[in-house]
Design an enzyme around this catalytic site. Structure first.
Site, PDB file in Angstrom:
ATOM      1  N   PHE A   1      18.722  52.926 -13.221  1.00  0.00           N
ATOM      2  CA  PHE A   1      19.405  52.069 -12.248  1.00  0.00           C
ATOM      3  C   PHE A   1      19.866  50.790 -12.946  1.00  0.00           C
ATOM      4  CE2 PHE A   1      16.908  53.747  -8.302  1.00  0.00           C
ATOM      5  CZ  PHE A   1      17.680  54.886  -8.311  1.00  0.00           C
TER       6      PHE A   1
ATOM      7  N   CYS B   1      14.711  53.232 -15.686  1.00  0.00           N
ATOM      8  CA  CYS B   1      14.259  54.531 -16.199  1.00  0.00           C
ATOM      9  C   CYS B   1      14.677  54.790 -17.637  1.00  0.00           C
ATOM     10  CB  CYS B   1      14.782  55.638 -15.300  1.00  0.00           C
ATOM     11  SG  CYS B   1      14.446  55.347 -13.542  1.00  0.00           S
TER      12      CYS B   1
ATOM     13  N   HIS C   1      17.807  64.012 -18.799  1.00  0.00           N
ATOM     14  CA  HIS C   1      17.165  63.019 -17.938  1.00  0.00           C
ATOM     15  C   HIS C   1      16.814  63.669 -16.606  1.00  0.00           C
ATOM     16  CE1 HIS C   1      16.195  59.124 -16.285  1.00  0.00           C
ATOM     17  NE2 HIS C   1      17.058  59.300 -15.300  1.00  0.00           N
TER      18      HIS C   1
ATOM     19  N   HIS D   1       9.007  62.059 -12.221  1.00  0.00           N
ATOM     20  CA  HIS D   1       9.775  61.040 -12.927  1.00  0.00           C
ATOM     21  C   HIS D   1       8.867  59.851 -13.237  1.00  0.00           C
ATOM     22  CE1 HIS D   1      12.834  58.586 -14.424  1.00  0.00           C
ATOM     23  NE2 HIS D   1      13.592  58.403 -13.366  1.00  0.00           N
TER      24      HIS D   1
ATOM     25  N   GLU E   1      24.987  64.028 -15.034  1.00  0.00           N
ATOM     26  CA  GLU E   1      24.540  64.275 -16.403  1.00  0.00           C
ATOM     27  C   GLU E   1      25.053  65.611 -16.921  1.00  0.00           C
ATOM     28  OE1 GLU E   1      20.532  64.286 -19.209  1.00  0.00           O
ATOM     29  OE2 GLU E   1      20.309  64.401 -17.022  1.00  0.00           O
TER      30      GLU E   1
ATOM     31  N   LYS F   1      10.955  66.930 -16.247  1.00  0.00           N
ATOM     32  CA  LYS F   1      10.547  66.217 -15.033  1.00  0.00           C
ATOM     33  C   LYS F   1      10.244  67.187 -13.905  1.00  0.00           C
ATOM     34  CE  LYS F   1      12.958  61.849 -15.974  1.00  0.00           C
ATOM     35  NZ  LYS F   1      13.616  62.244 -17.235  1.00  0.00           N
TER      36      LYS F   1
END
Length: 407
Positions: free
Chosen positions: A393, A162, A300, A334, A311, A329
């Protein structure tokens, strides 16, 4: 700013669940629209997750038929966004060897891989498409765009889940600063809304299983968040050496003032506060800015319980609680490898317009999130710099610092 030179943004291109170009996507964000829908197609029957953020149109219809047949869906999105960004920049006249392309993706042509495997299993090897390999390879989007523009300064493909789109922008910044290019088309693309990928992400408990009110499912920072919604899209920026852009009197959106890429080296899927803090602080140092200079944060924030909280802690530790935070998002879902580039576009436009989009579906801010998250209505003001975060990830952490164009 770095002594290595200022890098400005002169063109933007996007196709997202909110619109087929940058203008409609940005308008959708400001309107608080949602691109999340119930999966009504037959292939969605039986899936544990029944919502996704697909595109408002079939991207193949925006391309010539012969061209579209040669391209995987993620390549189609990259081509559409690249053409918009290039037009928007004024199509700079640049020596081919001084023009580069960097397009990140998390999964590449996974739709082609899955469909061609089905063909192979059902009908045998001779029924495979002769375009299967160029359609499935992750470097396909960068390669096709480089050929479209005649870019001979490199066609590169960061694959960092991502964080891919944001890392592509960081790489484009480095190429220009290092003197290897005058212009770089950089960003990300992703198209993997498919029963296999949805089932796989659902199996690891990353996706929300709610579907009664699809538009309310993606809810970053909300106490009732339950996982992300898979989306698709692309976002590309034209980056230029500032002197090059000034010489041709280009219109400038702002600059990529700094960037940082860190790796957590800790866990294959879990968020790491320390790694994110290092990315944010390193990006600020790269931009020669301090925490107080950041007025806006494009988070994010995917709407996962642990990811959003990590975050929020990282931003509070590295910058503080004063910036206005937005999480788009909540509207687009996403978009994986494309999300970082679209986030950078949103951050630049927020600085330009003096308007930060409200985070949709933020009805009950998680009390553990000690940030000023825009909710309910857009925030207006004047800010000089923004931070855009992307985390993937594998422990990939990317932070970009965007600066407002000088008047």
């Amino acid at each position: 700013m770095s002594d290595l030179g200022e890098v400005v943004v002169t063109g933007l291109g996007a196709i997202t669940p909110l619109g087929v170009d940058t203008a409609t996507t940005w308008a959708g964000m400001l309107d608080g629209a949602s691109g999340v829908r119930l999966i009504e197609e037959e292939w969605g029957a039986g899936l544990p997750v029944r919502v996704a953020a697909g595109l408002p149109v079939d991207p193949s219809l925006l391309l010539a038929r012969v061209e579209a047949r040669k391209l995987d869906r993620c390549e189609q999105l990259a081509m559409i966004s690249a053409r918009e960004a290039w037009r928007d920049s004024g199509a700079p006249e640049v020596a081919p060897e001084r023009l580069a392309v960097v397009i990140g993706t998390g999964t590449g042509g996974v739709l082609t891989t899955l469909s061609q495997d089905d063909t192979f299993e059902k009908s045998g090897a001779r029924r495979l498409s002769p375009y299967a390999v160029p359609m499935l390879m992750p470097n396909g989007p960068a390669a096709w765009v480089s050929m479209e523009l005649g870019a001979q300064g490199g066609a590169r493909t960061p694959v960092s889940a991502c964080a891919s789109g944001a890392e592509a922008i960081a790489m484009g910044l480095d190429l220009i600063r290092a003197g290897r290019a005058d212009v770089v088309v950089a960003g990300g693309t992703e198209a993997c809304v498919h029963p296999f990928t949805i089932a796989a992400f659902a199996q690891m408990k990353a996706l929300s299983t709610q579907d009664k009110d699809p538009e309310s499912v993606s809810r970053p920072f909300d106490a009732d968040r339950s996982g992300f919604v898979m989306g698709e899209g692309a976002g590309l920026l034209v980056l230029e050496r500032a002197e090059f852009a000034r010489a041709r009197r280009a219109r400038v959106y702002g600059s990529v003032a700094g960037a940082a890429v860190t790796s957590s080296a800790d866990h294959i899927t879990a968020s790491d506060v320390a790694g994110q803090v290092r990315a944010i602080e390193s990006a600020l140092r790269d931009a020669r800015l301090g925490p107080s200079d950041i007025g806006v944060v494009h988070a994010h924030a995917t709407s996962t319980p642990s990811g959003d909280l990590a975050e929020a802690q990282a931003v509070a530790l590295a910058i503080g609680r004063h910036p206005v935070v937005t999480a788009t998002k909540s509207m687009t879902g996403h978009m994986l490898g494309a999300s970082g580039a679209v986030g950078a576009i949103a951050a630049l436009l927020a600085l330009r317009d003096g308007t930060v989009p409200a985070t949709r579906n933020l009805d009950n801010l998680d009390p553990a999130v000690e940030l000023d998250v825009a909710a309910g209505r857009n925030r207006t003001g004047s800010w000089d710099a923004a931070l855009a975060n992307s985390f993937g990830f594998g422990g990939h952490n990317v932070s970009l610092v965007l600066a407002k164009a000088s008047s």
